[in-house]
Each structure stands twice: as C-alpha cells, then as structure tokens.
Enzyme design. Structure first.
Site, PDB file in Angstrom:
ATOM      1  N   ASP A 186     -17.146   6.972  -2.229  1.00 33.65           N
ATOM      2  CA  ASP A 186     -16.128   7.400  -1.165  1.00 33.65           C
ATOM      3  C   ASP A 186     -15.770   8.410  -0.791  1.00 33.65           C
ATOM      4  OD1 ASP A 186     -13.814   6.170  -0.692  1.00 33.65           O
ATOM      5  OD2 ASP A 186     -12.312   6.207  -2.240  1.00 33.65           O
ATOM      6  N   ARG A 240     -13.815  -7.813   0.942  1.00 29.30           N
ATOM      7  CA  ARG A 240     -12.308  -7.896   1.133  1.00 29.30           C
ATOM      8  C   ARG A 240     -12.076  -9.330   1.175  1.00 29.30           C
ATOM      9  NH1 ARG A 240     -10.228  -3.007   0.605  1.00 29.30           N
ATOM     10  NH2 ARG A 240      -8.503  -3.897   0.478  1.00 29.30           N
ATOM     11  N   ARG A 300       1.160  -1.321   0.238  1.00 27.70           N
ATOM     12  CA  ARG A 300      -0.300  -0.289   0.230  1.00 27.70           C
ATOM     13  C   ARG A 300       1.148   1.002  -0.259  1.00 27.70           C
ATOM     14  NH1 ARG A 300      -5.086   1.231   3.417  1.00 27.70           N
ATOM     15  NH2 ARG A 300      -6.378   0.120   1.655  1.00 27.70           N
ATOM     16  N   GLN A 303     -10.381  -4.005  -3.797  1.00 24.59           N
ATOM     17  CA  GLN A 303     -11.389  -3.078  -3.282  1.00 24.59           C
ATOM     18  C   GLN A 303     -12.346  -3.654  -4.727  1.00 24.59           C
ATOM     19  OE1 GLN A 303     -12.409  -1.261   0.097  1.00 24.59           O
ATOM     20  NE2 GLN A 303     -14.316  -2.092  -1.339  1.00 24.59           N
ATOM     21  N   HIS A 360      -7.116   0.366  -6.752  1.00 16.44           N
ATOM     22  CA  HIS A 360      -7.748  -0.297  -5.229  1.00 16.44           C
ATOM     23  C   HIS A 360      -8.070  -1.285  -5.717  1.00 16.44           C
ATOM     24  CE1 HIS A 360      -7.239  -1.515  -1.288  1.00 16.44           C
ATOM     25  NE2 HIS A 360      -9.023  -0.495  -0.949  1.00 16.44           N
ATOM     26  N   CYS A 394     -16.486   1.799   0.098  1.00 20.09           N
ATOM     27  CA  CYS A 394     -15.249   1.076   0.337  1.00 20.09           C
ATOM     28  C   CYS A 394     -15.497   1.151   1.280  1.00 20.09           C
ATOM     29  CB  CYS A 394     -14.107   1.100  -0.860  1.00 20.09           C
ATOM     30  SG  CYS A 394     -14.087   3.114  -0.506  1.00 20.09           S
TER      31      CYS A 394
HETATM   32  N1   CP Z   1     -11.084   0.079   1.363  1.00 24.02           N
HETATM   33  C1   CP Z   1     -10.268  -0.165   2.147  1.00 24.02           C
HETATM   34  O1   CP Z   1      -9.174  -0.453   1.754  1.00 24.02           O
HETATM   35  O2   CP Z   1      -9.656   0.776   3.648  1.00 24.02           O
HETATM   36  P1   CP Z   1      -8.494   0.768   4.356  1.00 24.02           P
HETATM   37  O3   CP Z   1      -7.882   1.179   4.027  1.00 24.02           O
HETATM   38  O4   CP Z   1      -8.735   0.808   5.789  1.00 24.02           O
HETATM   39  O5   CP Z   1      -8.101  -0.641   3.785  1.00 24.02           O
HETATM   40  N1  NVA Z   2      -9.975   6.760  -1.729  1.00 20.84           N
HETATM   41  C1  NVA Z   2      -9.687   6.214  -0.013  1.00 20.84           C
HETATM   42  C2  NVA Z   2      -9.633   4.536  -0.157  1.00 20.84           C
HETATM   43  C3  NVA Z   2      -9.124   4.009   0.581  1.00 20.84           C
HETATM   44  C4  NVA Z   2     -10.026   3.117   1.160  1.00 20.84           C
HETATM   45  C5  NVA Z   2      -8.103   6.801  -0.696  1.00 20.84           C
HETATM   46  O1  NVA Z   2      -7.586   6.615  -0.671  1.00 20.84           O
HETATM   47  O2  NVA Z   2      -7.571   7.085   0.964  1.00 20.84           O
END
Ligand code: CP
Ligand code: NVA
Length: 314
Positions: free
Chosen positions: A233, A301, A111, A141, A138, A273
């Site tokens: 989101d 997930r 990540r 997701q 993502h 999400c």
């Molecule tokens: N939806 C999602 O990726 O959540 P987190 O940021 O908690 O991993």
């Molecule tokens: N768009 C959001 C998604 C979090 C899971 C971010 O990148 O923070």
C-alpha cells in the site's frame, strides 16, 4: 440465487472484528454470488427505495464509486455528502447527526480520520454504519482482498500472505481478516512503521482460533519466502502527506518489485488496494504484469460492498 440471510440485518461494519469468521464467510459467499449475477446482467433489486448516505472527510475513487454504483445496482440510491457540508462541521454533535440521519437513510458509509468517529456514529445510529476507511482500519478493503485471494487459490486457510511497507489501516484490516480466515500473514515493516502492537496481539488470538498465524518482521525477505500473495500500500497515507520525503527514504527497501515477486512462491500474485504510487511502493512491471490481481481486487470492492449492504440493510 439463494435468499439473503437474516443474521446480519441491522448490524454495522465498523471494523473486520465486528463480524465472526462465519459472518465474514457469509459476506464473501454472497459477494461471489453477486459477481456471477452481475456478469449475467441480472438485475437484483434487493434494496428497492433505500438510500445510503456517504459521509466522506477524505478523497476516494473506489470506495465512493463502488458505493454509489453498488446501491444503485441493488435498486436504491446513494447520497454523497462531504462532511464539510453538514452541520457536523459547525459543531452539531455526532450523536444528533446519527439520530437524524437514521430517520432519512437506510445505512451510512463513513470515511474519516479517527476510528472513534465511526464508532460514535455506530453507537447512536439506528441504521448500519459502514466504515469506508479510517486511519486505523479499512474493513471493506479487507473483504475485497479476501475475496480476491479466495478466487485465485480456492480457499483462504493456509495461504501465506506477505504485507510489505507501512503497517497502516490497510495492513491492520488485512491482518484481521487473515487471522479470522486461517491465513498465514506476515507483515514486513521497518521500525517506526510497525502495525499497532495491540492489533497484532489481538489478531494473534484470532489466528490461534482459526489455525492461521500472524507474524511481524522488519525483514522483507523473511516475509516473502513461501508467500503466495505479496501485498503493498502507499507509503504516505491520507493525512501523512507532509511526511512523504521521510517515508520514501525509510520504506525504500520494502518496494514490491519483480525481484521480490521472483523470491516468493512460484504461483505468487501481487495485490495493492490502490491508489498506487508507481515506482514508490510498487513498480510498474509488477502492477501491470501478469501476476497482478490488482484490477480484480479493485472490482471486487463493488461486489463485497453490495454483499455488506444486502446483508445489513433492513
Ligand atoms: N482502496 C481504496 O479505498 O481506494 P479509494 O481511496 O479510491 O476509495
Ligand atoms: N493507506 C491508504 C489507503 C488508501 C485507500 C490511506 O489511508 O491513504
């Protein structure tokens, strides 16, 4: 359950478009099976003795915990390592890090901010690299989103999905999986927050092949009409927190609320999400209401992550 197909062994999942529509379908089918087996409390030691590294540059609840629990449930273990704790943070190259970690680990979930970092890991690693979110995409997701939509409607092809708000990483990956699965995706985003035009154009090509469609509008009402899924989101993604005030003003008309849900198809559901910012991009009555599939979506997930690992890790 049936055996695990071999076709994806060793493959990375850096973005939805790494996998063909048939391969994505294989992952969704396996995720469905794994969900059933888990509900039966069947232990499936598909990956005994494997260790998956989790290298994170941003916080996470769902991605981290589903990754740690998922590999444990498959008989392996997870190693969570904030990127700041690696020599990577002191200048060791991505290439060297990928080469060395490939000797210890069976897969890595990353990540980070820049999609190029995930791509560079995938280029040099000899194990599967799984994107656990970048600024651009993502994909895990999106798989969970597709699984959730298919569970509710029985199929993906022809389902109209309206994405409301910021044309961000989640929007891009949702658009891609929709385009590859024959869904009708309409993203409603204000000027300045539109999804990347290159992603939209490429998704349109996918949609042409799948029989789906991809559209972008600035008008939420246009997107909502006939939609069976309303998706939103956060308005200020990780890394954009300093723009929060401006974003709250600019995106105000795109909030997923009961009035919008009422103007969608009669059987429409709400997805998010998570993490949610209640009262900003989604109202409490929608998030916690009986048309919300958000909690199933979050659970899924875990199942899609297990499917991706079971399919890719040798
Ligand atoms: N939806 C999602 O990726 O959540 P987190 O940021 O908690 O991993
Ligand atoms: N768009 C959001 C998604 C979090 C899971 C971010 O990148 O923070």
């Amino acid at each position: 359950m049936a055996g695990i197909p071999e076709l994806l062994k060793g493959r990375s999942f850096t973005r939805v478009s790494d996998w063909s529509p048939a391969e994505l379908g294989t992952a969704l089918d396996l995720a469905d099976e794994l969900k059933v087996e888990r509900a039966r409390r069947r232990e499936l030691r598909i990956l005994p003795g494997r260790t998956v590294g989790l290298i994170f540059r941003k916080p996470s609840t769902r991605t981290r915990i589903s990754s740690e629990v998922g590999i444990a449930e498959l008989g392996g273990m997870a190693l969570y390592v904030p990127a700041a704790d690696l020599q990577l943070s002191r200048g060791e190259s991505t290439r060297d890090t990928a080469l060395v970690l490939s000797r210890f680990l069976s897969a890595i979930v990353i990540r980070t901010f820049d999609q190029a970092e995930v791509d560079e890991f995938a280029e040099h690693a000899t194990i599967p690299i799984v994107n656990g979110l970048t600024d651009a995409s993502h994909p895990l997701q999106a798989l969970a989103d597709a699984m959730t939509i298919r569970e509710r409607f029985g199929a993906l092809a022809g389902v109209r999905v309206a994405y409301l708000g910021d044309g961000n990483n989640v929007c891009h990956s949702l658009m891609r999986i929709a385009a590859r699965s024959g869904m009708e995706l309409v993203a409603a985003c204000p000027d300045g927050y539109l999804p990347d035009p290159a992603v939209v154009a490429s998704c349109r090509d996918d949609a042409t092949a799948s029989g789906g469609s991809v559209a972008v509008t600035t008008d939420p009402a246009e997107a909502i009409a006939g939609a069976r899924v309303l998706y939103t989101d956060v308005w200020a993604s990780m890394g954009h927190e300093d723009e929060r005030d401006r974003r709250l003003r600019d995106l105000d008309a795109y909030r997923l609320d009961a009035a919008k849900l009422a103007r969608a198809a009669p059987d429409a559901v709400a997805l998010h999400c998570l993490p949610a910012h209640v009262g900003e991009e989604i109202t409490a009555d929608v998030l916690y209401g009986d048309r919300s599939l958000v909690w199933d979506q979050a659970e899924n997930r875990l199942h899609v992550y297990k499917a991706v690992l079971a399919l890719t890790v040798r």
